[in-house]
Motif scaffolding. Structure first.
Motif, mmCIF file in Angstrom:
data_model
loop_
_atom_site.group_PDB
_atom_site.id
_atom_site.type_symbol
_atom_site.label_atom_id
_atom_site.label_comp_id
_atom_site.label_asym_id
_atom_site.label_seq_id
_atom_site.Cartn_x
_atom_site.Cartn_y
_atom_site.Cartn_z
ATOM 1 N N ARG A 163 15.092 -13.603 -6.217
ATOM 2 C CA ARG A 163 14.828 -13.178 -7.602
ATOM 3 C C ARG A 163 13.322 -13.159 -7.892
ATOM 4 N N ASN A 164 12.638 -14.220 -7.442
ATOM 5 C CA ASN A 164 11.212 -14.323 -7.763
ATOM 6 C C ASN A 164 10.367 -13.308 -6.997
ATOM 7 N N LEU A 165 10.738 -13.072 -5.727
ATOM 8 C CA LEU A 165 10.027 -12.041 -4.955
ATOM 9 C C LEU A 165 10.184 -10.689 -5.640
ATOM 10 N N SER A 166 11.397 -10.405 -6.089
ATOM 11 C CA SER A 166 11.654 -9.119 -6.743
ATOM 12 C C SER A 166 10.833 -8.982 -8.013
ATOM 13 N N ALA A 167 10.753 -10.071 -8.782
ATOM 14 C CA ALA A 167 10.004 -10.010 -10.045
ATOM 15 C C ALA A 167 8.548 -9.634 -9.784
ATOM 16 N N GLU A 168 7.992 -10.103 -8.651
ATOM 17 C CA GLU A 168 6.591 -9.798 -8.353
ATOM 18 C C GLU A 168 6.430 -8.473 -7.604
ATOM 19 N N LEU A 169 7.426 -8.120 -6.774
ATOM 20 C CA LEU A 169 7.233 -6.968 -5.876
ATOM 21 C C LEU A 169 7.827 -5.661 -6.397
ATOM 22 N N ALA A 170 8.838 -5.742 -7.239
ATOM 23 C CA ALA A 170 9.461 -4.496 -7.726
ATOM 24 C C ALA A 170 8.454 -3.582 -8.448
ATOM 25 N N PRO A 171 7.495 -4.144 -9.200
ATOM 26 C CA PRO A 171 6.499 -3.241 -9.799
ATOM 27 C C PRO A 171 5.678 -2.479 -8.754
ATOM 28 N N PRO A 204 0.827 -1.235 0.000
ATOM 29 C CA PRO A 204 0.000 0.000 0.000
ATOM 30 C C PRO A 204 0.851 1.271 0.000
ATOM 31 N N ASN A 205 2.074 1.213 0.551
ATOM 32 C CA ASN A 205 2.955 2.403 0.584
ATOM 33 C C ASN A 205 3.817 2.516 -0.671
ATOM 34 N N ARG A 206 3.755 1.496 -1.519
ATOM 35 C CA ARG A 206 4.588 1.434 -2.738
ATOM 36 C C ARG A 206 6.071 1.672 -2.414
ATOM 37 N N SER A 207 6.515 1.085 -1.294
ATOM 38 C CA SER A 207 7.896 1.296 -0.865
ATOM 39 C C SER A 207 8.302 0.216 0.136
ATOM 40 N N GLY A 208 9.547 -0.243 0.041
ATOM 41 C CA GLY A 208 10.058 -1.196 1.030
ATOM 42 C C GLY A 208 11.259 -1.944 0.494
ATOM 43 N N GLY A 235 7.131 -1.153 -6.117
ATOM 44 C CA GLY A 235 8.061 -0.248 -5.434
ATOM 45 C C GLY A 235 8.883 -0.912 -4.341
ATOM 46 N N ILE A 236 8.861 -2.254 -4.292
ATOM 47 C CA ILE A 236 9.588 -2.969 -3.221
ATOM 48 C C ILE A 236 10.819 -3.663 -3.814
ATOM 49 N N ARG A 237 11.980 -3.398 -3.220
ATOM 50 C CA ARG A 237 13.207 -4.060 -3.671
ATOM 51 C C ARG A 237 13.459 -5.311 -2.822
ATOM 52 N N VAL A 238 14.029 -6.332 -3.443
ATOM 53 C CA VAL A 238 14.363 -7.559 -2.715
ATOM 54 C C VAL A 238 15.822 -7.903 -3.044
ATOM 55 N N VAL A 239 16.654 -7.922 -2.005
ATOM 56 C CA VAL A 239 18.096 -8.088 -2.220
ATOM 57 C C VAL A 239 18.681 -8.994 -1.128
#
Ligand SMILES: NC(=O)c1ccc[n+]([C@@H]2O[C@H](COP(=O)([O-])OP(=O)(O)OC[C@H]3O[C@@H](n4cnc5c(N)ncnc54)[C@H](OP(=O)(O)O)[C@@H]3O)[C@@H](O)[C@H]2O)c1
Length: 263
Positions: A170-178, A134-138, A180-184
């Motif tokens: 990698r898979n979390l990022s593919a779903e969450l980056a759109p 909801p915050n488009r950030s994380g 606004g959430i980065r996964v590293v």
């Protein structure tokens, strides 16, 4: 301070890596919510941070239990209003998962690191993402090891667990980056000041007729600078990755093996 006004939740915060990351995040201005299955070790880190002028809150949370993680995260939102960073640094004792040849290994012992590490990372990431969307950030982070990509004997299901966590990143990022959430992820070389590395390698050093110091020199000789990484060095990278300065970084695991493992 690169993490000013950020709210971070750290799982396994009483451990070597979780504690170092918590201290670094707090030094950079984040409010840190520290969790672990036993309150005592988490309290030690929280007290240290508070004494140094940082903001830390400790809680007992089992990061493999959905209800426990969800209830805690809701309490964080109720207190702080938002969650910006989730860092899963849990570790289970190596003695219970490594040291047995694969041909002798019981299926439960093989599965233990896979189910514990991968499911806990999935659980903490999923529950944080639901609050971050909801915050488009994380930023969602975790830690893996060189065994994700290197074959070594007697490590049971630990290597497959680390490889699966990197795939999940990698898979979390593919779903969450759109959203606004980065996964590293971070993949450090073994840091000998942690009990994990000592517990895992000291018996092997002894079995090979080497002292603990000689064993560390052997591990260090495989890195380009011919030394092993410190917890503080790893934590500096963690703070940078968690910050908005790393806004271009997602869907990957940062290789902190100092040349031991080629990209
Ligand atoms: N140390 C290294 O050099 C290194 C290098 C690369 C990768 N890693 C990996 O990084 C992770 C952390 O390593 P570490 O050295 O920091 O280990 P550690 O010092 O043993 O810390 C692990 C922490 O996780 C906590 N924990 C265990 N089960 C948990 C659960 N269900 N929920 C929440 N917290 C839980 C432990 O709490 P209690 O002690 O209270 O049980 C402990 O505080 C491990 O996966 C390790 O394999 C470590």
């Amino acid at each position: 301070m690169v993490l000013e006004n950020k709210v971070a939740v750290i799982y396994g915060a009483g451990g070597g890596i979780g504690g170092a990351v918590a201290r670094a995040f707090a030094r950079e201005g984040a409010t840190v919510f520290l969790t672990g299955p036993h309150r005592a070790s988490v309290d030690v880190v929280a007290d240290e941070i508070t004494a140094a002028g940082g903001s830390a809150v400790a809680a007992e949370v089992d990061a493999t239990d959905e209800q426990s993680v969800d209830t805690h995260l809701q309490a964080v939102i109720d207190t702080a209003g938002h969650v910006d960073i989730s860092f899963n640094a849990i570790g289970i004792p190596n003695a219970s998962i490594v040291g047995v040849p694969l041909t002798e290994l019981e299926i439960d012992q093989f599965a233990k690191p896979i189910t514990t590490y991968v499911m806990s990372y999935f659980l903490t990431a999923r529950l944080a993402a639901r609050r971050m969307i909801p915050n488009r950030s994380g930023v969602i982070m975790t830690v893996t090891a060189l065994l994700s990509r290197t074959g070594l004997p007697l490590v049971g299901g630990y290597g497959p667990a680390m490889a699966a966590k990197e795939a999940l990143t990698r898979n979390l990022s593919a779903e969450l980056a759109p959203h606004g959430i980065r996964v590293v992820g971070l993949r450090p070389q073994g840091m000998p000041e942690t009990r994990t590395i000592r517990d895992a390698y000291e018996p092997r050093a002894k079995a090979s007729g080497m002292t603990w110091e000689q064993w560390q020199e052997l591990l260090a000789s495989r890195t380009h600078p011919r030394r092993l990484m410190t917890l503080e060095e790893m934590a500096h990278v963690a703070a940078f990755v968690a910050s908005d300065k790393a806004s271009g970084l997602t869907g990957t695991t940062v290789n902190l093996t100092m040349g031991s493992l080629d990209d």
